[in-house]
Design an enzyme around this catalytic site. Structure first.
Site, short mmCIF file in Angstrom:
data_model
loop_
_atom_site.label_atom_id
_atom_site.label_comp_id
_atom_site.label_asym_id
_atom_site.label_seq_id
_atom_site.Cartn_x
_atom_site.Cartn_y
_atom_site.Cartn_z
N LYS A 56 0.85 -1.18 0.00
CA LYS A 56 0.00 0.00 0.00
C LYS A 56 0.89 1.23 0.00
O LYS A 56 2.04 1.17 0.46
CB LYS A 56 -0.88 -0.01 1.26
CG LYS A 56 -2.15 0.75 1.14
CD LYS A 56 -3.29 -0.04 0.53
CE LYS A 56 -4.50 0.83 0.33
NZ LYS A 56 -5.67 0.13 -0.17
N GLY B 232 -25.65 2.55 2.86
CA GLY B 232 -24.85 3.20 1.81
C GLY B 232 -25.16 2.64 0.44
O GLY B 232 -24.79 1.52 0.13
N VAL B 233 -25.88 3.45 -0.38
CA VAL B 233 -26.18 2.99 -1.74
C VAL B 233 -25.38 3.82 -2.74
O VAL B 233 -25.92 4.59 -3.54
CB VAL B 233 -27.71 3.00 -2.04
CG1 VAL B 233 -28.35 1.72 -1.55
CG2 VAL B 233 -28.42 4.21 -1.42
N GLY B 234 -24.07 3.68 -2.65
CA GLY B 234 -23.14 4.34 -3.56
C GLY B 234 -22.77 3.41 -4.70
O GLY B 234 -23.59 2.60 -5.15
N VAL C 104 -21.02 0.68 -4.94
CA VAL C 104 -21.19 -0.75 -4.70
C VAL C 104 -22.60 -1.06 -4.19
O VAL C 104 -23.27 -1.97 -4.69
CB VAL C 104 -20.13 -1.27 -3.69
CG1 VAL C 104 -20.34 -2.76 -3.42
CG2 VAL C 104 -18.72 -1.03 -4.22
#
Ligand code: NAD
Length: 352
Positions: A80, A184-186, A188
Site C-alpha cells: 500500500k 450506503g447505496v453508492g 457498490v
C-alpha cells in the site's frame, strides 16, 4: 517514531519513505508480503496529522491487502502507499510523476492502484514514470459489458455471491423473500441492491445523500430509512456498504439481523467486535473476503485475462465464504479468525 517495534509492523518486508523537495512529495510505501507474488495495493492521499499516523495507516492497509489477495486465490502479495497531503489542495501533476518514480524503485515488487484521494488520471500520470501502475484503464467488465475502469460492479457482484452463500449457510434457503438492509447505496451498494432485487429479496436502504436512495426507492421498490437506524433494521442481513467501523460498541447491541455481510472495508471498529458478534450468534462474513471482487477485477485487467476468467474467480468468493463459515462452525470460533488462518496458511512460507 519506531518501525520494527511498531504494533502494526507485523513482519513487513519493506517500508520506504520518499521525499521529493522539488514537488513537495512526502510518501510512504509499505510492502507487507510477496510470498505469493508482487504486492498490489492502492495509494491513498490524505492530510495525515503526523508521519506516525501515516505510517500506522500504510502498515495496516498493506497487511490487509496480503490477506485479501491470499484468500481470493490471487498470485499477489500485499502492499500500500500513502501520500501525505490534501488531495484537493496539494495535488499536482508533478507530484504524481514523482510518486510514479517512487513506485518504480520497487522494480515491480509493488504495483500501485487507486484508493481515496487518487483518481484514474493521477494513476495515468504515475504510469508515465513506471510500468508498475494498475487501474489506468479497463478492457472488460465481469458480465461482458463495456468497462469504465471502476471495479465497483465486480465488488458488488462478489458481495452478492457472498450474501447468497451466507444466507444458504444460515438458513438452507435462497434469497427469495429475505430482507437485506443496505447501509450506503453508492457505487457498490446500489449495484448490490439490483442483484438482490433480481434474486427476490426485499430491500431496506439508508444513505446520507439522496441520489442512490431515489433510484433504490423508485426502481427497486426499496424502503428508505434513517441512516442512524439502518444497522438496527428488522432484516435477515445487514450489509454495511458505506464507511468503516459500522460494527462498533454502540451499533452492535442494536443489530437485529442474523447475518452481517457487506462491501465496506474495516467493518469491525476493533477485533473485539468480531468476538462480540460471535457471542451474539450473529454470522459475520469477513469484509476482506466478501469485498475482494475489486482486486480480482484489477488483477485480471492487468494480466490480459478475460471477462469469463474474472467472473469465475469472483463467483469463487461464494464458495470460499461457505468454506470459511463451515470451518468456523466446526471449530466454534469467529469467522474472521478462520479467514485469517486460511490466508496465513497461504502466504506464510512453511517453517522448516
Ligand atoms: P461510495 O462512496 O460510492 O458509496 C458509499 C456510500 O455510503 C455513499 O453513497 C455515501 O453517501 C454513503 N454513506 C456514507 N456515510 C454513510 C452513513 N453514515 N450512513 C449511510 N450511508 C453513508 O463508495 P463505494 O465505492 O460504494 O464503496 C463502499 C464501501 O466498500 C467502502 O467502504 C469501500 O472502501 C468498500 N469497497 C469498495 C470497493 C469498490 O470496488 N468500490 C472495493 C472494496 C471495498
Amino acid at each position: 517514531m519506531s518501525l520494527f517495534e511498531h504494533p502494526d509492523f507485523d513482519q513487513h518486508e519493506q517500508v520506504s519513505f520518499f521525499h521529493d523537495p522539488k514537488t513537495g512529495l512526502k510518501a510512504l510505501i509499505a510492502v507487507h508480503n510477496t510470498h505469493l507474488g508482487p504486492s498490489l495495493g492502492g495509494c491513498r492521499m490524505w492530510p495525515y496529522a503526523s508521519s506516525e499516523e501515516a505510517l500506522t495507516d500504510v502498515l495496516r492497509l498493506s497487511k490487509g491487502m496480503t490477506y485479501k489477495a491470499a484468500v481470493a486465490g490471487l498470485p499477489q502479495g500485499g502492499g500500500k502507499a500513502v501520500i501525505i497531503g490534501n488531495p484537493r489542495a496539494d495535488k499536482t501533476q508533478e507530484l504524481m510523476y514523482a510518486m510514479g518514480r517512487s513506485v518504480d524503485t520497487f522494480k515491480g515488487q509493488y504495483i500501485i492502484a487507486e484508493d481515496s484521494g487518487i483518481s484514474v488520471q493521477d494513476l495515468q500520470y504515475m504510469a508515465s514514470e513506471s510500468h508498475h501502475v494498475a487501474g489506468t484503464s479497463a478492457k472488460f467488465a465481469y458480465d461482458g459489458t463495456p468497462a469504465d475502469g471502476n471495479p465497483a460492479p465486480s465488488t458488488a457482484y462478489g458481495v452478492f455471491m457472498g450474501i447468497q452463500a451466507a444466507v444458504k449457510h444460515a438458513t438452507g434457503q435462497s434469497l427469495e423473500g429475505k430482507t437485506v438492509a443496505i447501509q450506503g447505496v453508492g457505487h457498490v451498494g446500489l449495484r448490490l441492491a439490483r442483484h438482490l432485487k433480481n434474486a427476490g429479496a426485499n430491500l431496506i436502504v439508508a444513505d446520507i445523500f439522496n441520489e442512490g436512495l431515489e433510484v433504490a426507492k423508485n426502481e427497486l421498490g426499496a424502503t428508505v430509512i434513517d441512516p442512524q437506524q439502518i444497522h438496527a433494521a428488522k432484516a435477515d442481513v445487514f450489509a454495511p456498504c458505506a464507511m468503516g467501523g459500522a460494527i462498533n460498541p454502540k451499533s452492535l447491541p442494536e443489530i437485529r439481523a442474523a447475518i452481517v455481510a457487506g462491501a465496506a472495508n474495516n467493518q469491525l471498529s476493533s477485533p473485539q467486535m468480531g468476538e462480540a458478534l460471535f457471542a451474539r450468534d450473529i454470522l459475520y462474513v469477513p469484509d476482506y473476503v466478501i469485498n475482494a471482487g475489486g482486486i480480482i477485477d484489477i488483477y485480471h485487467q492487468r494480466n490480459e485475462s478475460s471477462a469469463h476468467a474474472m467472473r469465475m474467480q469472483i463467483e469463487q468468493i461464494g464458495q470460499t465464504i461457505s468454506e470459511i463459515l463451515n470451518r468456523a462452525r466446526d471449530q466454534n470460533c469467529p469467522t474472521e479468525q478462520v479467514a485469517d488462518q486460511i490466508a496465513e496458511e497461504k502466504f506464510r512460507p512453511q517453517q522448516s
